[in-house]
Design a protein around this motif. Structure first.
Motif, PDB file in Angstrom:
ATOM      1  N   SER A  78       0.825  -1.188   0.163  1.00  0.00           N
ATOM      2  CA  SER A  78       0.114   0.017   0.015  1.00  0.00           C
ATOM      3  C   SER A  78       0.780   1.077  -0.039  1.00  0.00           C
ATOM      4  O   SER A  78       0.079   2.586  -0.370  1.00  0.00           O
ATOM      5  CB  SER A  78      -0.840   0.012   1.174  1.00  0.00           C
ATOM      6  N   TRP A  79       2.191   1.047   0.490  1.00  0.00           N
ATOM      7  CA  TRP A  79       2.902   2.370   0.237  1.00  0.00           C
ATOM      8  C   TRP A  79       3.253   2.840  -1.137  1.00  0.00           C
ATOM      9  O   TRP A  79       3.497   1.961  -2.005  1.00  0.00           O
ATOM     10  CB  TRP A  79       4.187   2.131   1.310  1.00  0.00           C
ATOM     11  N   SER A  80       3.363   4.084  -1.423  1.00  0.00           N
ATOM     12  CA  SER A  80       3.527   4.684  -2.741  1.00  0.00           C
ATOM     13  C   SER A  80       4.913   4.216  -3.160  1.00  0.00           C
ATOM     14  O   SER A  80       5.778   3.872  -2.418  1.00  0.00           O
ATOM     15  CB  SER A  80       3.327   5.904  -2.554  1.00  0.00           C
ATOM     16  N   GLU A  81       5.347   4.313  -4.462  1.00  0.00           N
ATOM     17  CA  GLU A  81       6.683   3.789  -4.683  1.00  0.00           C
ATOM     18  C   GLU A  81       7.739   4.762  -4.376  1.00  0.00           C
ATOM     19  O   GLU A  81       8.676   4.370  -3.974  1.00  0.00           O
ATOM     20  CB  GLU A  81       6.649   3.959  -6.612  1.00  0.00           C
ATOM     21  N   GLU A  82       7.302   6.061  -4.067  1.00  0.00           N
ATOM     22  CA  GLU A  82       8.223   7.043  -3.641  1.00  0.00           C
ATOM     23  C   GLU A  82       8.688   6.862  -2.162  1.00  0.00           C
ATOM     24  O   GLU A  82       9.762   6.780  -1.933  1.00  0.00           O
ATOM     25  CB  GLU A  82       7.465   8.218  -3.787  1.00  0.00           C
ATOM     26  N   GLU A  83       7.660   6.400  -1.401  1.00  0.00           N
ATOM     27  CA  GLU A  83       7.623   6.054   0.108  1.00  0.00           C
ATOM     28  C   GLU A  83       8.607   4.976   0.220  1.00  0.00           C
ATOM     29  O   GLU A  83       9.463   4.502   0.864  1.00  0.00           O
ATOM     30  CB  GLU A  83       6.354   5.786   0.629  1.00  0.00           C
ATOM     31  N   LEU A  84       8.036   3.572  -0.782  1.00  0.00           N
ATOM     32  CA  LEU A  84       9.310   2.670  -0.359  1.00  0.00           C
ATOM     33  C   LEU A  84      10.432   2.785  -0.933  1.00  0.00           C
ATOM     34  O   LEU A  84      11.442   2.435  -0.244  1.00  0.00           O
ATOM     35  CB  LEU A  84       8.443   1.492  -1.665  1.00  0.00           C
ATOM     36  N   ALA A  85      10.936   3.599  -1.964  1.00  0.00           N
ATOM     37  CA  ALA A  85      12.195   3.779  -2.443  1.00  0.00           C
ATOM     38  C   ALA A  85      12.876   4.439  -1.007  1.00  0.00           C
ATOM     39  O   ALA A  85      13.975   4.242  -0.850  1.00  0.00           O
ATOM     40  CB  ALA A  85      12.171   4.665  -3.701  1.00  0.00           C
ATOM     41  N   LYS A  86      12.199   5.399  -0.435  1.00  0.00           N
ATOM     42  CA  LYS A  86      12.878   6.341   0.411  1.00  0.00           C
ATOM     43  C   LYS A  86      13.128   5.327   1.762  1.00  0.00           C
ATOM     44  O   LYS A  86      14.400   5.276   2.223  1.00  0.00           O
ATOM     45  CB  LYS A  86      11.876   7.322   1.100  1.00  0.00           C
ATOM     46  N   VAL A  87      12.106   4.327   2.117  1.00  0.00           N
ATOM     47  CA  VAL A  87      12.546   3.577   3.002  1.00  0.00           C
ATOM     48  C   VAL A  87      13.539   2.600   2.831  1.00  0.00           C
ATOM     49  O   VAL A  87      14.499   2.520   3.612  1.00  0.00           O
ATOM     50  CB  VAL A  87      11.192   2.712   3.707  1.00  0.00           C
ATOM     51  N   ILE A  88      13.597   2.023   1.533  1.00  0.00           N
ATOM     52  CA  ILE A  88      14.654   1.095   1.362  1.00  0.00           C
ATOM     53  C   ILE A  88      15.919   1.562   1.259  1.00  0.00           C
ATOM     54  O   ILE A  88      17.052   1.088   1.500  1.00  0.00           O
ATOM     55  CB  ILE A  88      14.403   0.094  -0.097  1.00  0.00           C
ATOM     56  N   TRP A  89      16.001   2.973   0.856  1.00  0.00           N
ATOM     57  CA  TRP A  89      17.410   3.561   0.765  1.00  0.00           C
ATOM     58  C   TRP A  89      17.838   4.203   2.175  1.00  0.00           C
ATOM     59  O   TRP A  89      18.927   3.862   2.389  1.00  0.00           O
ATOM     60  CB  TRP A  89      17.213   4.848  -0.117  1.00  0.00           C
ATOM     61  N   ASN A  90      16.848   4.829   3.075  1.00  0.00           N
ATOM     62  CA  ASN A  90      17.135   5.332   4.185  1.00  0.00           C
ATOM     63  C   ASN A  90      17.558   4.252   5.247  1.00  0.00           C
ATOM     64  O   ASN A  90      18.418   4.521   6.065  1.00  0.00           O
ATOM     65  CB  ASN A  90      16.142   6.061   4.773  1.00  0.00           C
TER      66      ASN A  90
END
Length: 310
Positions: free
Chosen positions: A141-153
């Protein structure tokens, strides 16, 4: 379930934190109770140990292990409630506090908890099974942008944007339900040349999602100053971290306790009234010995930092 966990930096941590056989000590991460067992072994009859764990399996294991030992009080809560709980129990101040961060071996090894990329299981990753947010919700359910941010951070994964893109593309066809589903998507996203060398391609992404599910860095950030307030003068705090994100938070927070002036250099006199609250006893973190790493490969990335309240 046999809640067996190989405790990391066992003697080093207990040696650094436990200084008074009749003192009060807190193990904020009970887990398999390795540290707690050794602490109790160092305490006399008037000593006291408070063990926290949000995982009720860890609490049940400790109840069986310690039986009727009146020196230990078990608390089935996240250690974020440290100060509030110790006040409720009328056990302030304490002489030492220990944190052994990260996920315990039983949680990793029990497939249905969904922590491991090595075993297929429902996407879960909650350390506290009563929490509402789980890995399945984040992934689907999280957006592509949110997922990318979490996986990077949280995972420091350089393919984070591509992995997030592949997750969203896959879930648009059908929801990702299991750890196996997620591993397949990550493998497809990470170039084959990268997959052939280095750690498992899913390792960093799984770490990132686990940290997000359990708000691990937020909880750590909020508990460290609490822990210092809970200590008696001369009391010690020991923190074992397993990745650079945790270690950075601990290192910077301990540095802030040293009371170094934060005024701009052009000010003629100090206005910030910085006051030292602790001294750091580990100029460099204590690392596991080669022998320990050989016996327990999961200890490889562990670092212990210790501070003493003044």
């Amino acid at each position: 379930m046999d809640f067996h966990h190989v405790t990391v930096l066992l003697e080093e941590t207990v040696d650094a934190v436990v200084t008074n056989p009749s003192g009060r000590y807190v193990d904020c991460t009970l887990g398999g109770a390795g540290h707690s067992s050794m602490i109790l072994g160092r305490l006399g009859s008037s000593g006291k140990l408070i063990g926290f764990d949000q995982d009720d399996q860890a609490i049940r294991h400790a109840q069986e292990l310690f039986g009727q030992d009146e020196r230990i009080t078990l608390v089935n809560r996240n250690f974020e409630s440290l100060e509030e709980t110790l006040k409720e129990l009328d056990l302030l101040p304490v002489d030492g506090i220990l944190f052994d961060l990260g996920v315990s071996s039983p949680q990793l090894d029990e497939a249905e908890r969904g922590f491991s990329y090595m075993q297929d299981a429902p996407l879960d990753m909650r350390m506290d099974p009563s929490r509402s947010l789980n890995a399945r919700e984040i992934v689907n359910s999280w957006s592509e942008e949110e997922l990318a941010k979490v996986i990077w951070n949280y995972g420091e994964e350089k393919w984070s944007k591509r992995i997030a893109q592949f997750i969203v593309r896959a879930r648009n066809e059908q929801p990702l339900e299991t750890t196996g589903d997620l591993v397949q998507v990550i493998k497809a996203a990470v170039p084959s040349a990268v997959r052939r060398s280095g750690p498992h391609p899913a390792k960093r992404t799984f770490q990132a999602i686990r940290i997000a599910v359990n708000d691990e860095l937020g909880v750590l950030d909020r508990v460290l100053d609490q822990a210092l307030r809970c200590l008696d003068h001369g009391g010690r705090i020991g923190v074992i971290t397993f990745h650079s994100l945790e270690d950075r938070i601990v290192k910077e927070r301990m540095k802030s306790w040293l009371g170094r002036c934060t005024c701009p250099p052009e000010l003629p006199i100090c206005r910030c009234e910085a006051k030292a609250m602790a001294k750091v006893l580990t100029r460099k973190p204590i690392l596991p010995s080669e022998e320990e790493v050989e016996q327990n490969p999961r200890s490889r990335s562990a670092k212990l930092r210790v501070a003493e309240k003044i």
